[in-house]
Motif scaffolding. Structure first.
Motif, PDB file in Angstrom:
ATOM      1  N   ALA A  82       0.824  -1.195   0.000  1.00  0.00           N
ATOM      2  CA  ALA A  82       0.000   0.000   0.000  1.00  0.00           C
ATOM      3  C   ALA A  82       0.865   1.254   0.000  1.00  0.00           C
ATOM      4  O   ALA A  82       1.961   1.271   0.558  1.00  0.00           O
ATOM      5  N   ARG A  83       0.332   2.279  -0.625  1.00  0.00           N
ATOM      6  CA  ARG A  83       0.874   3.627  -0.478  1.00  0.00           C
ATOM      7  C   ARG A  83      -0.080   4.358   0.456  1.00  0.00           C
ATOM      8  O   ARG A  83      -1.242   4.563   0.117  1.00  0.00           O
ATOM      9  N   PHE A  84       0.420   4.702   1.636  1.00  0.00           N
ATOM     10  CA  PHE A  84      -0.437   5.277   2.665  1.00  0.00           C
ATOM     11  C   PHE A  84      -0.197   6.778   2.713  1.00  0.00           C
ATOM     12  O   PHE A  84       0.913   7.223   3.016  1.00  0.00           O
ATOM     13  N   PRO A  85      -1.218   7.578   2.453  1.00  0.00           N
ATOM     14  CA  PRO A  85      -1.023   9.029   2.412  1.00  0.00           C
ATOM     15  C   PRO A  85      -0.624   9.592   3.778  1.00  0.00           C
ATOM     16  O   PRO A  85      -1.285   9.316   4.781  1.00  0.00           O
ATOM     17  N   ILE A 128      -0.080  -4.300   9.313  1.00  0.00           N
ATOM     18  CA  ILE A 128       0.641  -3.130   9.808  1.00  0.00           C
ATOM     19  C   ILE A 128      -0.420  -2.142  10.264  1.00  0.00           C
ATOM     20  O   ILE A 128      -1.212  -1.642   9.452  1.00  0.00           O
ATOM     21  N   GLU A 129      -0.456  -1.899  11.572  1.00  0.00           N
ATOM     22  CA  GLU A 129      -1.348  -0.851  12.042  1.00  0.00           C
ATOM     23  C   GLU A 129      -0.637   0.487  11.911  1.00  0.00           C
ATOM     24  O   GLU A 129       0.523   0.635  12.310  1.00  0.00           O
ATOM     25  N   VAL A 130      -1.339   1.446  11.334  1.00  0.00           N
ATOM     26  CA  VAL A 130      -0.828   2.805  11.223  1.00  0.00           C
ATOM     27  C   VAL A 130      -1.401   3.607  12.388  1.00  0.00           C
ATOM     28  O   VAL A 130      -2.612   3.600  12.626  1.00  0.00           O
ATOM     29  N   VAL A 131      -0.516   4.273  13.118  1.00  0.00           N
ATOM     30  CA  VAL A 131      -0.905   4.972  14.348  1.00  0.00           C
ATOM     31  C   VAL A 131      -0.890   6.471  14.104  1.00  0.00           C
ATOM     32  O   VAL A 131       0.100   7.018  13.603  1.00  0.00           O
ATOM     33  N   SER A 132      -1.988   7.112  14.427  1.00  0.00           N
ATOM     34  CA  SER A 132      -2.066   8.565  14.309  1.00  0.00           C
ATOM     35  C   SER A 132      -3.180   9.064  15.217  1.00  0.00           C
ATOM     36  O   SER A 132      -4.270   8.487  15.252  1.00  0.00           O
ATOM     37  N   PRO A 232       7.853  10.653   6.024  1.00  0.00           N
ATOM     38  CA  PRO A 232       7.243  10.586   4.695  1.00  0.00           C
ATOM     39  C   PRO A 232       8.239  10.032   3.673  1.00  0.00           C
ATOM     40  O   PRO A 232       9.415  10.399   3.672  1.00  0.00           O
ATOM     41  N   GLY A 233       7.760   9.123   2.832  1.00  0.00           N
ATOM     42  CA  GLY A 233       8.601   8.485   1.832  1.00  0.00           C
ATOM     43  C   GLY A 233       9.191   7.164   2.281  1.00  0.00           C
ATOM     44  O   GLY A 233       9.659   6.384   1.443  1.00  0.00           O
ATOM     45  N   ASP A 234       9.191   6.870   3.590  1.00  0.00           N
ATOM     46  CA  ASP A 234       9.780   5.622   4.077  1.00  0.00           C
ATOM     47  C   ASP A 234       8.938   4.420   3.648  1.00  0.00           C
ATOM     48  O   ASP A 234       7.700   4.475   3.612  1.00  0.00           O
ATOM     49  N   HIS A 235       9.647   3.333   3.337  1.00  0.00           N
ATOM     50  CA  HIS A 235       9.019   2.074   2.946  1.00  0.00           C
ATOM     51  C   HIS A 235       9.203   1.071   4.080  1.00  0.00           C
ATOM     52  O   HIS A 235      10.335   0.766   4.470  1.00  0.00           O
ATOM     53  N   GLY A 242       6.066 -17.994   8.162  1.00  0.00           N
ATOM     54  CA  GLY A 242       4.980 -18.944   8.012  1.00  0.00           C
ATOM     55  C   GLY A 242       3.615 -18.315   7.826  1.00  0.00           C
ATOM     56  O   GLY A 242       2.648 -19.024   7.521  1.00  0.00           O
ATOM     57  N   LEU A 243       3.516 -16.996   8.005  1.00  0.00           N
ATOM     58  CA  LEU A 243       2.219 -16.331   7.883  1.00  0.00           C
ATOM     59  C   LEU A 243       2.162 -15.396   6.687  1.00  0.00           C
ATOM     60  O   LEU A 243       1.127 -15.315   6.019  1.00  0.00           O
ATOM     61  N   GLY A 244       3.248 -14.687   6.406  1.00  0.00           N
ATOM     62  CA  GLY A 244       3.239 -13.805   5.251  1.00  0.00           C
ATOM     63  C   GLY A 244       3.913 -12.488   5.552  1.00  0.00           C
ATOM     64  O   GLY A 244       4.668 -12.342   6.511  1.00  0.00           O
ATOM     65  N   GLU A 245       3.635 -11.500   4.718  1.00  0.00           N
ATOM     66  CA  GLU A 245       4.298 -10.199   4.832  1.00  0.00           C
ATOM     67  C   GLU A 245       3.363  -9.095   4.349  1.00  0.00           C
ATOM     68  O   GLU A 245       2.465  -9.321   3.540  1.00  0.00           O
ATOM     69  N   ALA A 246       3.596  -7.909   4.905  1.00  0.00           N
ATOM     70  CA  ALA A 246       2.823  -6.731   4.508  1.00  0.00           C
ATOM     71  C   ALA A 246       3.794  -5.570   4.361  1.00  0.00           C
ATOM     72  O   ALA A 246       4.829  -5.520   5.033  1.00  0.00           O
ATOM     73  N   GLU A 247       3.447  -4.621   3.495  1.00  0.00           N
ATOM     74  CA  GLU A 247       4.344  -3.492   3.283  1.00  0.00           C
ATOM     75  C   GLU A 247       3.548  -2.238   2.940  1.00  0.00           C
ATOM     76  O   GLU A 247       2.439  -2.304   2.382  1.00  0.00           O
TER      77      GLU A 247
END
Length: 252
Positions: A82-85, A128-132, A232-235, A242-247
């Motif tokens: 995902a690209r998260f604004p 990935i939980e995004v915290v704000s 901002p801009g960080d990946h 065994g479960l997978g990956e998120a980015e």
């Protein structure tokens, strides 16, 4: 519960969400006094913003604290990669977590749901939980004010769910977080109570008298990586063995 306090707090938090702004604090007369009031403020914010609840975040009860949940609204839930604004989450905070997807409804009923009954209806995935926060100074906000603000949730990025997950040792599962290709966290385990499924069960119990949970909704169950802040801009890339990956990439 005090309906005036709930309405005032929900109005301030809903307006901040809709405008993408932050508030200094909740006035003393609007700040929740109890967990149930904070939950009611969450529900009123959802009503005022006409937001569909796509997921929850939750903490299981302990000997010294009640279980709590936060609503995660459908518009801020993204599929990995995902690209998260940054506009949606200017703090750029993340936590690597295990989440579960409900494959069937678990509606309100008198009898509690058993652990096995809940587990049978779940798929697991990396999240990935995004915290704000809606508060200008989140650290200065009280725990109940943060709870009213959906426990500072800014969004959620989800990997593909896995049906065959029950053989995984989720207490000691290996997790790796990399940012811009560099390893930031690498360890085995790290969940706050070593039991993300227990958190999902606690969420079901919290919702059993509050409308239940619906097929297709998710619950994210606590951080393995800790809360970390980036730019901002960080990946960011999170992998659970065994479960997978998120980015996600925080897009300006």
């Amino acid at each position: 519960m005090d309906p005036t306090r709930i309405a005032e707090a929900a109005g301030l938090l809903a307006a901040a969400r809709q405008a993408g702004t932050r508030i200094a604090t909740l006035p003393a007369g609007a700040s929740p006094h109890f967990v149930r009031e904070a939950h009611a403020i969450q529900d009123e914010v959802a009503h005022r913003t006409d937001a569909q609840v796509g997921a929850f975040k939750a903490n299981a009860p302990t000997a010294s604290s009640e279980g709590v949940r936060g609503l995660i609204f459908a518009p801020v839930i993204h599929t990995s990669p995902a690209r998260f604004p940054v506009a949606e989450a200017p703090q750029c905070g993340i936590e690597g977590e295990v989440a579960f997807r409900f494959r069937r409804d678990l509606p309100p009923r008198a009898a509690p749901y058993s652990r096995d009954e809940v587990a049978e209806g779940l798929e697991a995935c990396v999240a990935i939980e995004v915290v704000s926060s809606r508060f200008a100074d989140a650290e200065a906000a009280t725990k109940l004010d943060k709870l009213a603000d959906n426990i500072s949730n800014g969004g959620l990025v989800l990997a593909a769910p896995v049906e065959d997950w029950r053989g995984l040792d989720l207490a000691r599962i290996k997790v790796r977080l990399t940012v811009n290709g560099a390893t930031v966290v690498e360890k085995a385990g790290g969940h706050p109570i070593d039991d993300p499924l227990g958190v999902a069960v606690a969420l079901v119990e919290m919702m059993r008298n509050a409308g239940g949970v619906k097929a297709g909704q998710y619950v994210t169950c606590g951080s393995y990586t800790g809360l970390l802040y980036f730019q901002p801009g960080d990946h960011c890339h999170v992998a659970f063995e065994g479960l997978g990956e998120a980015e996600l990439t925080f897009s300006p």
